[in-house]
Design a protein around this motif. Sequence first.
Motif, mmCIF file in Angstrom:
data_model
loop_
_atom_site.group_PDB
_atom_site.id
_atom_site.type_symbol
_atom_site.label_atom_id
_atom_site.label_comp_id
_atom_site.label_asym_id
_atom_site.label_seq_id
_atom_site.Cartn_x
_atom_site.Cartn_y
_atom_site.Cartn_z
ATOM 1 N N SER A 56 0.704 -1.234 -0.064
ATOM 2 C CA SER A 56 0.025 0.063 0.039
ATOM 3 C C SER A 56 0.937 1.218 -0.095
ATOM 4 O O SER A 56 1.924 1.320 0.783
ATOM 5 N N VAL A 66 -3.231 0.160 -3.624
ATOM 6 C CA VAL A 66 -3.038 -1.172 -3.140
ATOM 7 C C VAL A 66 -2.437 -2.103 -4.278
ATOM 8 O O VAL A 66 -3.572 -2.153 -5.329
ATOM 9 N N HIS A 84 -8.312 1.039 1.001
ATOM 10 C CA HIS A 84 -8.223 -0.236 1.349
ATOM 11 C C HIS A 84 -8.666 -0.759 2.518
ATOM 12 O O HIS A 84 -9.088 -1.918 2.655
#
Length: 88
Positions: A56, A66, A84
């Motif tokens: 990430s 991500v 995310h």
Amino acid sequence: MYRIEYHKKAVKEILKLKENNLDKKAKKLVDLIRENPYQTPPPYEKLVGDLQGFYSRRINIKHRLVYQVNEEEKKIKIISLWSHYENI
């Protein structure tokens, strides 16, 4: 150089990025990881839990890029370009 692929979820999120003027910053990150997905700065983090094996990077304070790296095929799959914390 790595080949970039986008998950269908990430493709849909590109429109959200454009609407929120984050598309240029996200593109810079994609270009950076295309060259070297482990390059710092900017820092990246290895994710844990359900997202173990993914990486990430911050697009901004809330949203993340991500991605997953396949070294054998020199391929990066972008999973998400939004948050995310939502289900992937």
